[in-house]
Scaffold this active site. Structure first.
Site, PDB file in Angstrom:
ATOM      1  CG  ASN A 111       6.720   6.199  -4.087  1.00  0.00           C
ATOM      2  OD1 ASN A 111       6.487   6.180  -5.294  1.00  0.00           O
ATOM      3  ND2 ASN A 111       5.952   6.881  -3.222  1.00  0.00           N
ATOM      4  CG  PHE A 115       1.454   6.756 -12.433  1.00  0.00           C
ATOM      5  CD1 PHE A 115       1.338   6.881 -11.063  1.00  0.00           C
ATOM      6  CD2 PHE A 115       0.939   7.776 -13.229  1.00  0.00           C
ATOM      7  CE1 PHE A 115       0.722   7.994 -10.485  1.00  0.00           C
ATOM      8  CE2 PHE A 115       0.322   8.889 -12.657  1.00  0.00           C
ATOM      9  CZ  PHE A 115       0.214   9.000 -11.295  1.00  0.00           C
ATOM     10  CB  SER A 178       1.991  10.940  -8.911  1.00  0.00           C
ATOM     11  OG  SER A 178       3.293  10.376  -8.947  1.00  0.00           O
ATOM     12  CG  ASN A 180       7.399   9.696  -7.984  1.00  0.00           C
ATOM     13  OD1 ASN A 180       8.360  10.406  -7.711  1.00  0.00           O
ATOM     14  ND2 ASN A 180       6.691   9.044  -7.074  1.00  0.00           N
ATOM     15  CB  THR A 181       3.841  11.224 -13.803  1.00  0.00           C
ATOM     16  OG1 THR A 181       3.670   9.843 -13.467  1.00  0.00           O
ATOM     17  CG2 THR A 181       3.485  11.427 -15.260  1.00  0.00           C
ATOM     18  CE  LYS A 216      -3.343  10.421  -3.090  1.00  0.00           C
ATOM     19  NZ  LYS A 216      -3.048   8.969  -2.983  1.00  0.00           N
ATOM     20  CG  ASN A 245       0.117  11.618  -4.329  1.00  0.00           C
ATOM     21  OD1 ASN A 245       0.978  10.816  -3.978  1.00  0.00           O
ATOM     22  ND2 ASN A 245      -0.637  11.449  -5.393  1.00  0.00           N
TER      23      ASN A 245
HETATM   24  C1  LIG Z   1       5.180   3.050  -2.756  1.00  0.00           C
HETATM   25  C2  LIG Z   1       4.059   4.054  -2.905  1.00  0.00           C
HETATM   26  C3  LIG Z   1       3.358   4.118  -4.103  1.00  0.00           C
HETATM   27  C4  LIG Z   1       2.330   5.027  -4.255  1.00  0.00           C
HETATM   28  N1  LIG Z   1       1.640   5.063  -5.427  1.00  0.00           N
HETATM   29  C5  LIG Z   1       0.584   5.913  -5.558  1.00  0.00           C
HETATM   30  C6  LIG Z   1      -0.186   5.914  -6.754  1.00  0.00           C
HETATM   31  O1  LIG Z   1       0.058   5.146  -7.685  1.00  0.00           O
HETATM   32  N2  LIG Z   1      -1.222   6.800  -6.837  1.00  0.00           N
HETATM   33  C7  LIG Z   1      -1.537   7.662  -5.817  1.00  0.00           C
HETATM   34  O2  LIG Z   1      -2.498   8.432  -5.936  1.00  0.00           O
HETATM   35  N3  LIG Z   1      -0.825   7.662  -4.670  1.00  0.00           N
HETATM   36  C8  LIG Z   1       0.221   6.808  -4.523  1.00  0.00           C
HETATM   37  N4  LIG Z   1       0.932   6.809  -3.359  1.00  0.00           N
HETATM   38  C9  LIG Z   1       0.617   7.805  -2.323  1.00  0.00           C
HETATM   39  C10 LIG Z   1      -0.303   7.262  -1.239  1.00  0.00           C
HETATM   40  O3  LIG Z   1      -1.552   6.903  -1.768  1.00  0.00           O
HETATM   41  C11 LIG Z   1      -0.506   8.311  -0.140  1.00  0.00           C
HETATM   42  O4  LIG Z   1      -1.172   9.420  -0.700  1.00  0.00           O
HETATM   43  C12 LIG Z   1       0.808   8.782   0.469  1.00  0.00           C
HETATM   44  O5  LIG Z   1       1.733   7.713   0.581  1.00  0.00           O
HETATM   45  C13 LIG Z   1       0.620   9.394   1.859  1.00  0.00           C
HETATM   46  O6  LIG Z   1       0.031   8.454   2.736  1.00  0.00           O
HETATM   47  P1  LIG Z   1       0.873   7.568   3.778  1.00  0.00           P
HETATM   48  O7  LIG Z   1       1.765   8.489   4.538  1.00  0.00           O
HETATM   49  O8  LIG Z   1      -0.174   6.898   4.613  1.00  0.00           O
HETATM   50  O9  LIG Z   1       1.650   6.581   2.970  1.00  0.00           O
HETATM   51  C14 LIG Z   1       1.984   5.897  -3.186  1.00  0.00           C
HETATM   52  C15 LIG Z   1       2.688   5.824  -1.984  1.00  0.00           C
HETATM   53  C16 LIG Z   1       3.700   4.911  -1.816  1.00  0.00           C
HETATM   54  C17 LIG Z   1       4.442   4.855  -0.503  1.00  0.00           C
END
Ligand SMILES: Cc1cc2nc3c(=O)[nH]c(=O)nc-3n(C[C@H](O)[C@H](O)[C@H](O)COP(=O)(O)O)c2cc1C
Length: 364
Positions: A111, A115, A178, A180-181, A216, A245
């Site tokens: 992804n 934000f 993140s 993506n910022t 984080k 993350n």
């Molecule tokens: C679509 C998507 C959006 C996410 N948005 C955020 C976010 O806004 N803030 C954040 O701290 N992590 C965000 N994450 C990261 C997740 O919180 C997590 O740290 C990461 O996906 C790893 O965990 P997982 O393998 O269980 O998904 C996002 C992940 C995904 C897949």
């Protein structure tokens, strides 16, 4: 058995549309139904940390609920806690679509949402309007900065979010990881991190003494940078570390047609990397603060690996997408079996167990 069939239908559709559909449905779950449907907690899995009580280790990671607030529905899935966010001060649309991709062969997501959220005021309004009892467990709020805010002014964005949102949060998370910022991850560097966290900790302590503020981190820091970030975070007063993350690495998915897309990878390919980061954070923190283990937890074995590596709490996002509504119940039932197999009477006894058994697994 219903879920695999439903999933194969949903996976034909655009991932972000399915997300909105699921969220829409979850927002309609009334509190009474959530209470009735929620899987019964397993006493051995209860966790107390940061002054909060969790009826199990498994929480929903940030990013699924970006402030639209579907709390009863999300708790009905069995999560012990839900982390809302990332929320920024001003509303922002995020990156252009498409910005969310499935890699089903790898049980992964990629992804670059960026934000997308409606801003802190809208989120605060929704949280304030929740009916009593809608919070079936601790609620974390994960905060960030707007894309347009330069890093020099980042602190004011984080402080504004803390100001608006702390009344509704059981804990807050400063998200500086993140991918993506643009430039956000630079806030993990020592001096920037120290300044930012000290300002956030002070601001929160003046308004809500004792309320925990976590940070984080990314899985892509070098081991030395990770140690430094843990030290700085603890010295600045952070109450815990959320690790991790999404990753910029494409290890394990190199040949997938989506691999060249910009963004962060989550799910199974991230699992080992994130577990090793948890292991290192735990060793470095040496019991001073708890670690929240996130990244590629797809089943009970994955959650257990995070716990043994040092996670007091565990979170998942991608595991829910692949595992469906029964995901948390299965993980908790499996965790209870694994604890019993290994002779632990409570989950807390298993936290960091790898480090106590030698064998070269502990981070140096
Ligand atoms: C679509 C998507 C959006 C996410 N948005 C955020 C976010 O806004 N803030 C954040 O701290 N992590 C965000 N994450 C990261 C997740 O919180 C997590 O740290 C990461 O996906 C790893 O965990 P997982 O393998 O269980 O998904 C996002 C992940 C995904 C897949």
């Amino acid at each position: 058995m219903l879920w695999p069939a439903l999933r194969s239908v949903l996976f034909q559709l655009d991932p972000e549309r399915v997300h909105h559909l699921a969220h829409w449905a979850l927002r309609r779950v009334p509190t009474a139904l959530a209470r009735a449907r929620r899987p019964a907690p397993i006493p051995a899995l209860a966790v107390r940390c940061m002054g909060l009580d969790f009826d199990g280790p498994m929480g929903l990671a940030a990013g699924f609920d970006k402030g639209d607030v579907a709390l009863p529905g999300l708790f009905a899935l069995g999560f012990s806690h839900v982390e809302i966010g990332t929320i920024t001060p001003r509303p922002q649309p995020g990156n252009d679509r498409p910005r969310l991709f499935r890699l089903p062969e790898h049980r992964a997501l990629l992804n670059r949402m960026g934000f997308n959220n409606e801003g802190m005021e809208a989120c605060a309004r929704r949280l304030a309007a929740l009916p009593p009892g809608a919070r079936l467990g601790p609620v974390g709020i994960n905060v960030g900065k707007n894309k347009a805010t330069p890093n020099e002014d980042a602190a004011s964005d984080y402080l504004a979010c803390i100001e608006w949102l702390h009344p509704y949060a059981d804990y807050l998370v400063v998200n500086i990881s993140s991918p993506n910022t643009p430039g956000l991850r630079q806030l993990q560097e020592r001096d920037a991190l120290d300044r930012l966290l000290r300002a956030c900790v002070r601001h929160l302590a003046e308004r809500a003494p004792g309320k925990p503020l976590l940070v984080k981190l990314a899985p892509d820091l070098s081991p030395e940078a990770l140690d430094e970030a843990v030290d700085v975070a603890i010295a600045a007063g952070a109450a815990g570390i959320v690790a991790t993350n999404t990753t910029l690495s494409r290890a394990g998915v190199e040949r997938h047609p989506r691999a060249p897309e910009a963004g962060g990878l989550s799910g199974a390919p991230l699992e080992r990397l994130a577990t090793e980061v948890v292991r290192r954070c735990y060793a470095r923190a040496a019991g001073r603060v708890p670690i929240v283990g996130v990244g590629g937890v797809m089943d009970a074995e994955g959650a257990y690996a995070k716990i043994r590596a040092g996670a007091t709490l565990v979170q998942a996002y991608t595991g829910l997408i692949y595992g469906g509504p029964g995901f948390v119940g299965r993980v908790n039932a499996g965790l209870a079996r694994l604890l019993e197999r290994d002779g632990f009477s409570t989950l807390s006894d298993a936290v960091g167990a790898d480090h106590r058994q030698g064998g070269g697994k502990a981070a140096g």
